[in-house]
Design a protein around this motif. Structure first.
Motif, PDB file in Angstrom:
ATOM      1  N   HIS A  15       0.608  -1.301  -0.074  1.00 12.57           N
ATOM      2  CA  HIS A  15      -0.072  -0.121  -0.090  1.00 12.57           C
ATOM      3  C   HIS A  15       0.772   1.219   0.067  1.00 12.57           C
ATOM      4  O   HIS A  15       0.412   2.385  -0.244  1.00 12.57           O
ATOM      5  CB  HIS A  15      -1.110   0.073   1.263  1.00 12.57           C
ATOM      6  N   LEU A  16       2.021   1.179   0.205  1.00 13.62           N
ATOM      7  CA  LEU A  16       2.950   2.425   0.260  1.00 13.62           C
ATOM      8  C   LEU A  16       2.952   3.248  -0.895  1.00 13.62           C
ATOM      9  O   LEU A  16       2.857   4.329  -0.740  1.00 13.62           O
ATOM     10  CB  LEU A  16       4.368   1.948   0.724  1.00 13.62           C
ATOM     11  N   PRO A  17       3.100   2.755  -2.157  1.00 15.79           N
ATOM     12  CA  PRO A  17       3.062   3.465  -3.303  1.00 15.79           C
ATOM     13  C   PRO A  17       1.760   4.414  -3.449  1.00 15.79           C
ATOM     14  O   PRO A  17       1.766   5.581  -3.607  1.00 15.79           O
ATOM     15  CB  PRO A  17       3.017   2.667  -4.360  1.00 15.79           C
ATOM     16  N   LEU A  18       0.532   3.743  -2.894  1.00 19.16           N
ATOM     17  CA  LEU A  18      -0.421   4.636  -3.321  1.00 19.16           C
ATOM     18  C   LEU A  18      -0.661   5.482  -1.990  1.00 19.16           C
ATOM     19  O   LEU A  18      -1.228   6.587  -2.213  1.00 19.16           O
ATOM     20  CB  LEU A  18      -1.791   3.731  -3.348  1.00 19.16           C
ATOM     21  N   LEU A  19      -0.196   5.131  -0.805  1.00 19.96           N
ATOM     22  CA  LEU A  19      -0.265   6.266   0.203  1.00 19.96           C
ATOM     23  C   LEU A  19       0.559   7.588   0.021  1.00 19.96           C
ATOM     24  O   LEU A  19       0.344   8.377   0.239  1.00 19.96           O
ATOM     25  CB  LEU A  19       0.293   5.520   1.485  1.00 19.96           C
ATOM     26  N   VAL A  20       1.685   7.098  -0.751  1.00 19.76           N
ATOM     27  CA  VAL A  20       2.586   8.167  -1.054  1.00 19.76           C
ATOM     28  C   VAL A  20       2.093   9.045  -1.960  1.00 19.76           C
ATOM     29  O   VAL A  20       2.123  10.302  -2.025  1.00 19.76           O
ATOM     30  CB  VAL A  20       4.204   7.804  -1.788  1.00 19.76           C
ATOM     31  N   VAL A  21       1.399   8.542  -2.970  1.00 15.78           N
ATOM     32  CA  VAL A  21       0.777   9.431  -4.027  1.00 15.78           C
ATOM     33  C   VAL A  21      -0.300  10.228  -3.275  1.00 15.78           C
ATOM     34  O   VAL A  21      -0.662  11.424  -3.762  1.00 15.78           O
ATOM     35  CB  VAL A  21       0.001   8.452  -5.171  1.00 15.78           C
ATOM     36  N   LEU A  22      -1.218   9.512  -2.482  1.00 11.22           N
ATOM     37  CA  LEU A  22      -2.141  10.301  -1.781  1.00 11.22           C
ATOM     38  C   LEU A  22      -1.507  11.518  -1.069  1.00 11.22           C
ATOM     39  O   LEU A  22      -2.079  12.712  -0.972  1.00 11.22           O
ATOM     40  CB  LEU A  22      -3.172   9.273  -0.866  1.00 11.22           C
ATOM     41  N   ALA A 106      -0.117   8.553 -15.954  1.00  7.32           N
ATOM     42  CA  ALA A 106      -1.119   7.460 -15.909  1.00  7.32           C
ATOM     43  C   ALA A 106      -0.629   6.157 -15.242  1.00  7.32           C
ATOM     44  O   ALA A 106      -1.470   5.676 -14.540  1.00  7.32           O
ATOM     45  CB  ALA A 106      -2.355   7.737 -16.856  1.00  7.32           C
ATOM     46  N   ALA A 107       0.156   5.633 -16.127  1.00  6.41           N
ATOM     47  CA  ALA A 107       0.416   4.296 -15.800  1.00  6.41           C
ATOM     48  C   ALA A 107       1.086   4.161 -14.499  1.00  6.41           C
ATOM     49  O   ALA A 107       1.071   3.293 -13.944  1.00  6.41           O
ATOM     50  CB  ALA A 107       1.492   4.027 -16.968  1.00  6.41           C
ATOM     51  N   ALA A 108       1.749   5.071 -14.123  1.00  5.26           N
ATOM     52  CA  ALA A 108       2.417   5.074 -12.815  1.00  5.26           C
ATOM     53  C   ALA A 108       1.494   4.970 -11.256  1.00  5.26           C
ATOM     54  O   ALA A 108       1.576   4.364 -10.681  1.00  5.26           O
ATOM     55  CB  ALA A 108       3.419   6.322 -12.449  1.00  5.26           C
ATOM     56  N   ILE A 109       0.336   5.918 -11.589  1.00  2.00           N
ATOM     57  CA  ILE A 109      -0.578   6.007 -10.573  1.00  2.00           C
ATOM     58  C   ILE A 109      -1.496   4.760 -10.797  1.00  2.00           C
ATOM     59  O   ILE A 109      -1.942   4.175  -9.855  1.00  2.00           O
ATOM     60  CB  ILE A 109      -1.301   7.326 -10.790  1.00  2.00           C
ATOM     61  N   PHE A 158      -9.186  13.612 -14.508  1.00  5.86           N
ATOM     62  CA  PHE A 158      -8.005  12.595 -14.983  1.00  5.86           C
ATOM     63  C   PHE A 158      -7.862  11.610 -13.962  1.00  5.86           C
ATOM     64  O   PHE A 158      -7.626  10.509 -14.283  1.00  5.86           O
ATOM     65  CB  PHE A 158      -6.821  13.505 -15.679  1.00  5.86           C
ATOM     66  N   PHE A 159      -7.611  12.093 -12.761  1.00  3.26           N
ATOM     67  CA  PHE A 159      -7.240  11.070 -11.654  1.00  3.26           C
ATOM     68  C   PHE A 159      -8.232  10.054 -11.414  1.00  3.26           C
ATOM     69  O   PHE A 159      -7.702   8.874 -11.026  1.00  3.26           O
ATOM     70  CB  PHE A 159      -6.602  11.851 -10.354  1.00  3.26           C
ATOM     71  N   VAL A 160      -9.488  10.269 -11.607  1.00  7.04           N
ATOM     72  CA  VAL A 160     -10.477   9.515 -11.416  1.00  7.04           C
ATOM     73  C   VAL A 160     -10.344   8.262 -12.544  1.00  7.04           C
ATOM     74  O   VAL A 160     -10.570   6.972 -12.438  1.00  7.04           O
ATOM     75  CB  VAL A 160     -11.943   9.890 -11.415  1.00  7.04           C
ATOM     76  N   ALA A 161     -10.011   8.710 -13.813  1.00  5.63           N
ATOM     77  CA  ALA A 161      -9.805   7.825 -15.039  1.00  5.63           C
ATOM     78  C   ALA A 161      -8.734   6.931 -14.584  1.00  5.63           C
ATOM     79  O   ALA A 161      -8.633   5.974 -15.547  1.00  5.63           O
ATOM     80  CB  ALA A 161      -9.887   8.629 -16.228  1.00  5.63           C
ATOM     81  N   ASN A 162      -7.660   7.332 -14.103  1.00  7.84           N
ATOM     82  CA  ASN A 162      -6.443   6.645 -13.823  1.00  7.84           C
ATOM     83  C   ASN A 162      -6.801   5.799 -12.680  1.00  7.84           C
ATOM     84  O   ASN A 162      -6.216   4.407 -12.714  1.00  7.84           O
ATOM     85  CB  ASN A 162      -5.183   7.626 -13.271  1.00  7.84           C
ATOM     86  N   LEU A 163      -7.356   6.169 -11.524  1.00  7.23           N
ATOM     87  CA  LEU A 163      -7.489   5.320 -10.468  1.00  7.23           C
ATOM     88  C   LEU A 163      -8.574   3.956 -10.375  1.00  7.23           C
ATOM     89  O   LEU A 163      -8.380   2.846 -10.059  1.00  7.23           O
ATOM     90  CB  LEU A 163      -7.968   6.083  -9.147  1.00  7.23           C
ATOM     91  N   LEU A 164      -9.705   4.439 -11.034  1.00 12.70           N
ATOM     92  CA  LEU A 164     -11.083   3.395 -11.340  1.00 12.70           C
ATOM     93  C   LEU A 164     -10.769   2.376 -11.944  1.00 12.70           C
ATOM     94  O   LEU A 164     -10.901   1.290 -11.597  1.00 12.70           O
ATOM     95  CB  LEU A 164     -12.013   4.338 -11.986  1.00 12.70           C
ATOM     96  N   PRO A 165      -9.871   2.192 -13.055  1.00 13.26           N
ATOM     97  CA  PRO A 165      -9.779   0.870 -13.877  1.00 13.26           C
ATOM     98  C   PRO A 165      -8.702  -0.019 -12.818  1.00 13.26           C
ATOM     99  O   PRO A 165      -8.921  -1.069 -12.999  1.00 13.26           O
ATOM    100  CB  PRO A 165      -8.973   1.556 -15.087  1.00 13.26           C
ATOM    101  N   ALA A 166      -7.930   0.849 -12.195  1.00  6.99           N
ATOM    102  CA  ALA A 166      -6.978   0.107 -11.276  1.00  6.99           C
ATOM    103  C   ALA A 166      -7.646  -0.839 -10.152  1.00  6.99           C
ATOM    104  O   ALA A 166      -7.303  -2.123  -9.924  1.00  6.99           O
ATOM    105  CB  ALA A 166      -5.846   0.941 -10.848  1.00  6.99           C
ATOM    106  N   LEU A 167      -8.504  -0.074  -9.772  1.00  7.48           N
ATOM    107  CA  LEU A 167      -9.481  -0.774  -8.753  1.00  7.48           C
ATOM    108  C   LEU A 167     -10.439  -1.702  -9.113  1.00  7.48           C
ATOM    109  O   LEU A 167     -10.923  -2.478  -8.085  1.00  7.48           O
ATOM    110  CB  LEU A 167     -10.065   0.370  -8.131  1.00  7.48           C
ATOM    111  N   VAL A 168     -10.820  -1.978 -10.154  1.00 11.52           N
ATOM    112  CA  VAL A 168     -11.872  -2.806 -10.803  1.00 11.52           C
ATOM    113  C   VAL A 168     -11.247  -4.015 -11.478  1.00 11.52           C
ATOM    114  O   VAL A 168     -11.983  -4.659 -12.316  1.00 11.52           O
ATOM    115  CB  VAL A 168     -12.926  -2.240 -11.451  1.00 11.52           C
TER     116      VAL A 168
END
Length: 245
Positions: A15-22, A106-109, A158-168
């Motif tokens: 979870h660390l990468p996503l926590l860093v992003v947030l 986008a690929a990074a997030i 844009f950030f929603v379009a990056n996060l949502l696909p990763a989460l589903v």
């Protein structure tokens, strides 16, 4: 004992990468908004143009690094960066660099989200039943048009379009090429605005980003949205017919 003790550590590391992003996104929202602005670009445009003429490759590398960082950490200033691409490099090269940087960011997030919550939610979605099972099936049947649609619709952040696909559970390869393709229309518009930015600054004005909503601009984009929606409608009709049959 060792495996048990290592499990929480592994979970935290995932979870660390996503926590860093947030964390960086929240800090950046409060501290960088005044710096990643058109005023900053106006104040530094002469030095940027001079540096471009002396070291074009170096400025391209710097521009890509800054833009990728902005997207990867969901920092304010993505629109400014896109317009700057047109201002510094022209329509063709500026669009290319904008699309390239935005796609990499986008690929990074996406990867950060997938390593964290994404795999967990995707696994739960895979094991789900009922409505969630229908959602999962519908998503897989329409994965490409849905991804293109959320990129084309200007109202989707844009950030929603990056996060949502990763989460589903969207596949990375599909996410990557649909992102690169889907952001091209918007990238062209913002880069186009940037091409004429020098004249706007000379008049003492600010770029008019509302150009995106002009009928001759938004019309073709909405037409592309309709085209992306068509396979979803066709698949939905076909599924209903098969269910009745």
């Amino acid at each position: 004992m060792t495996e048990t003790s290592n499990t929480p550590k592994r979970s935290i590391l995932r979870h660390l990468p996503l926590l860093v992003v947030l964390v960086v996104a929240v800090i950046g929202a409060f501290t960088l908004r005044d710096y990643l602005s058109f005023d900053t670009l106006r104040d530094n445009r002469e030095s940027l143009l001079a540096y471009r003429d002396q070291n074009f490759v170096g400025l391209v590398a710097l521009f890509l690094a800054v833009y990728i960082t902005i997207v990867a950490f969901s920092l304010p200033g993505a629109a400014v960066a896109s317009v700057t691409g047109g201002f510094l490099f022209g329509l063709a090269a500026g669009t290319l660099f904008n699309v390239w940087a935005a796609t990499i960011g986008a690929a990074a997030i996406f990867t950060a989200a997938r390593l964290g919550l994404g795999d967990l939610l995707a696994a739960k979605l895979e094991a789900s039943e009922g409505r969630m099972q229908k959602f999962k099936t519908g998503l897989r049947e329409n994965e490409v048009p849905v991804l293109l649609l959320i990129r084309l619709v200007p109202a989707v952040p844009f950030f929603v379009a990056n996060l949502l696909p990763a989460l589903v559970g969207v596949r990375f390869r599909t996410f990557l090429w649909t992102t690169a393709l889907g952001i091209i229309p918007g990238a062209i518009v913002f880069t186009w605005i940037g091409v004429g930015l020098g004249e706007v600054f000379d008049r003492g004005g600010d770029p008019d980003l509302s150009l995106l909503w002009e009928p001759h601009i938004i019309g073709p984009i909405l037409a592309l949205c309709a085209l992306a929606t068509l396979p979803i409608i066709i698949n939905s009709i076909r599924s209903k017919k098969e269910a009745r049959g």
